[in-house]
Design a protein around this motif. Structure first.
Motif, PDB file in Angstrom:
ATOM      1  N   UNK A  90     -58.046  15.228  28.986  1.00  0.00           N
ATOM      2  CA  UNK A  90     -58.000  15.706  27.616  1.00  0.00           C
ATOM      3  C   UNK A  90     -56.604  15.456  27.058  1.00  0.00           C
ATOM      4  N   UNK A  91     -56.560  14.987  25.812  1.00  0.00           N
ATOM      5  CA  UNK A  91     -55.276  14.673  25.207  1.00  0.00           C
ATOM      6  C   UNK A  91     -54.429  15.931  25.073  1.00  0.00           C
ATOM      7  N   UNK A  96     -42.688  14.115  27.722  1.00  0.00           N
ATOM      8  CA  UNK A  96     -41.318  13.672  27.882  1.00  0.00           C
ATOM      9  C   UNK A  96     -40.623  13.383  26.559  1.00  0.00           C
ATOM     10  N   UNK A  97     -41.149  13.945  25.444  1.00  0.00           N
ATOM     11  CA  UNK A  97     -40.329  13.944  24.243  1.00  0.00           C
ATOM     12  C   UNK A  97     -39.237  15.000  24.420  1.00  0.00           C
ATOM     13  N   UNK A  98     -38.397  15.197  23.420  1.00  0.00           N
ATOM     14  CA  UNK A  98     -37.241  16.073  23.603  1.00  0.00           C
ATOM     15  C   UNK A  98     -37.668  17.516  23.864  1.00  0.00           C
ATOM     16  N   UNK A  99     -38.725  17.976  23.189  1.00  0.00           N
ATOM     17  CA  UNK A  99     -39.186  19.357  23.416  1.00  0.00           C
ATOM     18  C   UNK A  99     -39.878  19.491  24.767  1.00  0.00           C
ATOM     19  N   UNK A 100     -40.658  18.463  25.141  1.00  0.00           N
ATOM     20  CA  UNK A 100     -41.307  18.501  26.443  1.00  0.00           C
ATOM     21  C   UNK A 100     -40.302  18.436  27.582  1.00  0.00           C
ATOM     22  N   UNK A 101     -39.257  17.599  27.415  1.00  0.00           N
ATOM     23  CA  UNK A 101     -38.220  17.510  28.431  1.00  0.00           C
ATOM     24  C   UNK A 101     -37.411  18.805  28.521  1.00  0.00           C
ATOM     25  N   UNK A 102     -37.190  19.444  27.357  1.00  0.00           N
ATOM     26  CA  UNK A 102     -36.478  20.726  27.376  1.00  0.00           C
ATOM     27  C   UNK A 102     -37.297  21.786  28.108  1.00  0.00           C
ATOM     28  N   UNK A 103     -38.601  21.784  27.903  1.00  0.00           N
ATOM     29  CA  UNK A 103     -39.475  22.710  28.629  1.00  0.00           C
ATOM     30  C   UNK A 103     -39.406  22.436  30.130  1.00  0.00           C
ATOM     31  N   UNK A 104     -39.327  21.152  30.500  1.00  0.00           N
ATOM     32  CA  UNK A 104     -39.256  20.786  31.917  1.00  0.00           C
ATOM     33  C   UNK A 104     -37.963  21.283  32.559  1.00  0.00           C
ATOM     34  N   UNK A 105     -36.828  21.038  31.901  1.00  0.00           N
ATOM     35  CA  UNK A 105     -35.561  21.469  32.500  1.00  0.00           C
ATOM     36  C   UNK A 105     -35.483  22.997  32.547  1.00  0.00           C
ATOM     37  N   UNK A 106     -36.181  23.666  31.614  1.00  0.00           N
ATOM     38  CA  UNK A 106     -36.235  25.124  31.683  1.00  0.00           C
ATOM     39  C   UNK A 106     -36.944  25.598  32.931  1.00  0.00           C
ATOM     40  N   UNK A 240     -47.981  26.084  26.380  1.00  0.00           N
ATOM     41  CA  UNK A 240     -47.428  25.065  25.468  1.00  0.00           C
ATOM     42  C   UNK A 240     -47.738  23.639  25.903  1.00  0.00           C
ATOM     43  N   UNK A 241     -48.920  23.382  26.444  1.00  0.00           N
ATOM     44  CA  UNK A 241     -49.256  22.041  26.904  1.00  0.00           C
ATOM     45  C   UNK A 241     -50.340  21.374  26.061  1.00  0.00           C
ATOM     46  N   UNK A 242     -50.897  22.070  25.102  1.00  0.00           N
ATOM     47  CA  UNK A 242     -51.951  21.485  24.280  1.00  0.00           C
ATOM     48  C   UNK A 242     -51.353  20.634  23.166  1.00  0.00           C
ATOM     49  N   UNK A 243     -52.158  19.720  22.665  1.00  0.00           N
ATOM     50  CA  UNK A 243     -51.663  18.775  21.666  1.00  0.00           C
ATOM     51  C   UNK A 243     -51.247  19.480  20.386  1.00  0.00           C
ATOM     52  N   UNK A 244     -52.009  20.484  19.954  1.00  0.00           N
ATOM     53  CA  UNK A 244     -51.689  21.139  18.686  1.00  0.00           C
ATOM     54  C   UNK A 244     -50.477  22.059  18.800  1.00  0.00           C
ATOM     55  N   UNK A 245     -49.977  22.266  20.028  1.00  0.00           N
ATOM     56  CA  UNK A 245     -48.788  23.104  20.192  1.00  0.00           C
ATOM     57  C   UNK A 245     -47.515  22.395  19.738  1.00  0.00           C
ATOM     58  N   UNK A 246     -47.578  21.049  19.565  1.00  0.00           N
ATOM     59  CA  UNK A 246     -46.387  20.320  19.153  1.00  0.00           C
ATOM     60  C   UNK A 246     -45.920  20.746  17.764  1.00  0.00           C
ATOM     61  N   UNK A 247     -46.840  21.152  16.918  1.00  0.00           N
ATOM     62  CA  UNK A 247     -46.466  21.529  15.562  1.00  0.00           C
ATOM     63  C   UNK A 247     -46.161  22.996  15.391  1.00  0.00           C
TER      64      UNK A 247
END
Length: 313
Positions: A90-91, A96-106, A240-247
């Motif tokens: 599922x999409x 690994x965008x900046x917000x996704x990478x920030x979540x990862x380093x957190x 925060x892993x769903x597609x609509x969470x980006x917005x």
């Protein structure tokens, strides 16, 4: 000869701290064995049933679509490799965008490590080793400093409530009470209770948010809060892993703040509980020492009685 032996060989009786350490090791091992037995009895039947069902579905699918069973398993193996890079059926949101990478380093520096996101490149894995070494060390220092301030704040709150309660008890004996108040300190049980209530409030509030935003049940959200706040991080539920969470920037910010607050409060609670556990270990050691002394006294008495009986004969 006996004196030389005593001087050359160290004492075989460990110190209290060493005995406490050994006792804790034994209790943790027993606790883990008991937990393993319980979880195995609870989860193993479901694992076997799911494995059998999965094998049946694979064979039925390969038969219905005229596919080779081995080719189908090879495709699934490639998908497992791709899943590490963030590929999902599922999409979902970008990992690994900046917000996704920030979540990862957190999740790295907080030692949660959900496992949903992981570096797939060699350079990324090498960088993670050095990045995590410094980041985790700094975060542990932050947690310790946070713990000191939380304990101070809670102690002041308890002391204020104690003084207020003593003020309502009347003028009689106020001088003696004031003298005692100068030496009065809150117990670790009171601090633990307040921290437990704080963690419970944060977890319940966060669970309400996650249940609404992620579509989980409230019990699943509470489970996720414990797994995340305790830094266990299984990865079966990740926020925060769903597609609509980006917005939804407000939800992403609230998620980060709740994670930080929850981990800090839970870390503080774990530390106070560890103090209580150490007190319990000391009590167990005192009990064992008392039992050992009783056994020695009884053995000594029995030896005297045996010698007396032998003389009478």
């Amino acid at each position: 000869m006996k004196k030389d032996f005593t001087c050359c060989c160290p004492s075989l009786i460990p110190s209290r701290e060493t005995a406490c350490f050994y006792l804790l090791c034994v209790l943790i091992a027993l606790y883990m064995l008991a937990g393993a037995a319980i979880f195995s009895s609870l989860e193993r039947p479901a694992e076997l049933k799911t494995h059998q069902l999965w094998e049946k579905r694979l064979r039925d699918f390969s038969h219905d679509h005229n596919l080779s069973y081995e080719d189908l398993k090879s495709l699934l193996h490639h998908y497992e490799e791709a899943r590490t890079a963030g590929i999902r059926t599922e999409q979902g949101r970008a990992l690994w965008d900046i917000t996704g990478a920030f979540y990862f380093v957190g999740t790295v520096v907080s030692t949660i490590g959900f496992g949903v996101t992981a570096p797939s490149t060699a350079m990324g894995k090498v960088f993670l080793v050095f990045y995590g070494l410094l980041g985790c060390s700094a975060t542990i220092l932050f947690f310790n400093l946070f713990l000191e301030r939380v304990i101070t704040l809670v102690s002041l709150l308890i002391f204020w409530c104690h003084r207020k309660r003593m003020g309502h008890s009347g003028q009689e004996g106020r001088d003696s009470e004031d003298n005692r108040n100068g030496e009065w300190k809150p117990s670790v049980y009171q601090v633990t209770l307040i921290l437990y209530v704080a963690v419970l409030l944060v977890a319940c509030g966060a669970a309400s948010l996650y249940s609404a935003m992620e579509g989980w049940t409230y019990m699943e959200s509470l489970y996720f809060c414990f797994v995340a706040f305790s830094t266990v991080g299984f990865g079966d539920f990740v926020s925060c892993q769903r597609e609509h969470h980006e917005g939804t920037w407000a939800y992403q910010v609230a998620n980060c703040l709740l994670m930080l607050l929850g981990v800090c409060c839970t870390y503080s609670l774990f530390n106070t509980i560890s103090v209580i556990i150490k007190q319990g270990l000391n009590l167990m050691l005192e009990t064992l020492a008392w039992m050992y002394s009783v056994l020695l006294v009884n053995a000594f008495v029995m030896r005297l009685k045996w010698k007396q009986c032998a003389k009478e004969r």
